[in-house]
Design a protein around this motif. Structure first.
Motif: not given
Ligand SMILES: Nc1ncnc2c1ncn2[C@@H]1O[C@H](COP(=O)(O)OP(=O)(O)O)[C@@H](O)[C@H]1O
Ligand SMILES: [Mg+2]
Length: 111
Positions: A63-86
């Motif tokens: 993801v080279t531009g923009g942002a992805i947020e889940f429940m108000g927190d940025r997740i586009d720089k997180k690892e998949a294993e962190e995201i799955v725990r959310l």
């Protein structure tokens, strides 16, 4: 209106540092909503889902531009294993289903 849970804001995705696949893609998912992503083969549906679930890296995508947020927190720089725990995960397409089970039962049996 209900709370926005997932906010994909103006993202850009590039594979292999050069292949621009998504540009200016935005979508929101509110609490309780079911959202379908429709498009022709190759339009970028799977890439969008992989960007959200953090799975682009394994295919040299980013993801080279923009942002992805889940429940108000940025997740586009997180690892998949962190995201799955959310609580965000992808049920992959293909033939990984049990024919004799209902769609719901299949979903409940995904790893
Ligand atoms: N790992 C990858 N490396 C390079 N290009 C890719 C990769 N995965 C998908 N693409 C390209 O990105 C575009 C969107 O593909 P995809 O997200 O799979 O679309 P859809 O799921 O809508 O069919 C296509 O042009 C496809 O060739
Ligand atoms: Mg696809």
């Amino acid at each position: 209106m209900s709370q926005v849970m997932l906010n994909v804001n103006n993202i850009e995705v590039i594979y292999d540092d050069v292949i621009l696949v998504l540009k200016g893609l935005s979508l929101q998912v509110r609490e309780g909503q079911v959202v379908a992503l429709l498009g022709a083969n190759g339009a970028g549906k799977t890439t969008t889902l992989k960007a959200i679930s953090g799975l682009l890296k394994v295919e040299d995508g980013e993801v080279t531009g923009g942002a992805i947020e889940f429940m108000g927190d940025r997740i586009d720089k997180k690892e998949a294993e962190e995201i799955v725990r959310l609580g965000i995960f992808q049920v992959m397409e293909g033939r990984c289903v049990f024919e004799n089970l209902t769609a719901y039962e299949n979903l409940m049996r995904q790893p």
